[in-house]
Scaffold this motif. Structure first.
Motif, PDB file in Angstrom:
ATOM      1  N   TRP A 151       1.657  -1.522   0.053  1.00  0.00           N
ATOM      2  CA  TRP A 151       0.488  -0.717  -0.330  1.00  0.00           C
ATOM      3  C   TRP A 151       0.834   1.897  -0.301  1.00  0.00           C
ATOM      4  N   ALA A 152       2.013   1.402   1.101  1.00  0.00           N
ATOM      5  CA  ALA A 152       2.373   3.007   1.052  1.00  0.00           C
ATOM      6  C   ALA A 152       3.137   2.396  -0.688  1.00  0.00           C
ATOM      7  N   LEU A 153       3.886   1.750  -0.866  1.00  0.00           N
ATOM      8  CA  LEU A 153       4.788   1.970  -2.541  1.00  0.00           C
ATOM      9  C   LEU A 153       4.133   2.765  -3.195  1.00  0.00           C
ATOM     10  N   ARG A 154       2.850   1.866  -3.689  1.00  0.00           N
ATOM     11  CA  ARG A 154       1.637   2.647  -4.227  1.00  0.00           C
ATOM     12  C   ARG A 154       1.178   3.802  -3.678  1.00  0.00           C
ATOM     13  N   ALA A 155       0.920   4.223  -2.295  1.00  0.00           N
ATOM     14  CA  ALA A 155       1.012   5.417  -2.388  1.00  0.00           C
ATOM     15  C   ALA A 155       1.906   6.128  -2.195  1.00  0.00           C
ATOM     16  N   ARG A 156       2.873   6.063  -3.122  1.00  0.00           N
ATOM     17  CA  ARG A 156       4.080   7.217  -3.088  1.00  0.00           C
ATOM     18  C   ARG A 156       4.928   7.299  -1.325  1.00  0.00           C
ATOM     19  N   ARG A 157       4.621   6.497  -0.496  1.00  0.00           N
ATOM     20  CA  ARG A 157       5.322   6.652   1.056  1.00  0.00           C
ATOM     21  C   ARG A 157       7.121   5.412   0.994  1.00  0.00           C
ATOM     22  N   PRO A 158       7.528   5.854  -0.481  1.00  0.00           N
ATOM     23  CA  PRO A 158       8.814   4.987  -0.534  1.00  0.00           C
ATOM     24  C   PRO A 158       9.140   4.284   1.616  1.00  0.00           C
ATOM     25  N   LEU A 159       9.724   5.870   2.441  1.00  0.00           N
ATOM     26  CA  LEU A 159      10.045   5.436   3.368  1.00  0.00           C
ATOM     27  C   LEU A 159       9.382   4.226   3.540  1.00  0.00           C
ATOM     28  N   LEU A 160       8.201   4.210   4.165  1.00  0.00           N
ATOM     29  CA  LEU A 160       7.701   3.727   4.986  1.00  0.00           C
ATOM     30  C   LEU A 160       6.890   1.913   4.527  1.00  0.00           C
ATOM     31  N   GLY A 161       6.986   2.275   2.798  1.00  0.00           N
ATOM     32  CA  GLY A 161       7.075   0.570   2.253  1.00  0.00           C
ATOM     33  C   GLY A 161       8.294  -0.148   2.566  1.00  0.00           C
ATOM     34  N   ALA A 162       9.111   1.102   2.586  1.00  0.00           N
ATOM     35  CA  ALA A 162      10.557  -0.114   2.124  1.00  0.00           C
ATOM     36  C   ALA A 162      10.897  -0.119   3.878  1.00  0.00           C
ATOM     37  N   TYR A 163      10.832   0.406   5.354  1.00  0.00           N
ATOM     38  CA  TYR A 163      10.422   0.012   6.135  1.00  0.00           C
ATOM     39  C   TYR A 163      10.114  -1.196   6.478  1.00  0.00           C
TER      40      TYR A 163
END
Length: 229
Positions: A151-163
């Motif tokens: 979800w985070a990567l699709r929502a353009r929240r790369p830091l949260l997605g990677a973490y």
């Protein structure tokens, strides 16, 4: 749109959920340091529920489980999460139920604790239920990390997605090492407890971060509602 009162309830749930990890880790760390013959590097956290002072860790399981369930409810209500991302809330809630089960059903001795117990685990029905209750914690939380990472990567929240993705991978790897140690692998048996604690810190640390991220979004939603059109 949700009312200010609804946002306030969501914030309270997320705040409670943010406390689950730090409180759980703090209690088992202090309890382990005060327990005679207990080695935090070698022995599992669950072994703290054994012996006369075991009620401290049992209460720790129950409180942490309730707080994770509160977090799951807050995630479901969050204005930030939507659609399939809310599946992460169900997985976090399952982990909370797992902690409640871990408190209700005490583990079997392993790795020589309490003193005089065998190194290899000898399962009892209650101990087997305890281990089954741990599955939603140690497997459900990494799954929740993956769901939120997508979800985070699709929502353009790369830091949260990677973490979130790194937390899932680290949690599984550390869990495997600790499990191997508790199975008395001589290479890691003396540090199995350390690896288990690292697993817990990674996974519950992730729940705290998620709670804080969602908590930060709630006031923003409320201000947006209050702004004149």
């Amino acid at each position: 749109m949700a009312s200010p009162r609804a946002h306030a309830l969501t914030r309270r749930l997320l705040t409670a959920g943010a406390l689950a990890g730090p409180l759980f880790v703090a209690v088992f760390t202090v309890a382990g340091s005060l327990r005679p013959d207990y080695d935090q590097l070698r022995h599992p956290v669950s072994s703290l529920a054994l012996t006369g002072a075991g009620w401290v860790q049992i209460a720790n399981f129950l409180v942490a489980g309730a707080l994770l369930i509160a977090l799951a409810a807050g995630m479901r209500r969050s204005a930030l999460l939507a659609g399939r991302a809310r599946a992460a809330a169900w997985l976090v809630g399952a982990a909370g139920v797992g902690l409640l089960g871990s408190g209700a059903f005490v583990t079997d001795p392993v790795s020589g604790y309490p003193p005089g117990a065998p190194d290899s685990i000898e399962y009892t029905p209650i101990g087997a239920v305890h281990d089954a209750a741990a599955l939603p914690v140690f497997l459900g939380l990494p799954a929740a990390c993956v769901v939120l990472a997508v979800w985070a990567l699709r929502a353009r929240r790369p830091l949260l997605g990677a973490y979130s993705l790194l937390s899932a991978v680290a949690g599984i790897v550390l869990l495997q090492i600790s499990s191997t140690g508790f199975q008395q692998d001589p290479a890691v048996v003396d540090v199995a407890g350390l690896y288990q604690r690292a697993t817990i810190a990674v996974l519950l640390g992730w729940t705290t971060v998620v709670a804080l991220v969602l908590l930060r979004a709630e006031p923003a939603e409320r201000r947006e509602e209050a702004a004149p059109e």
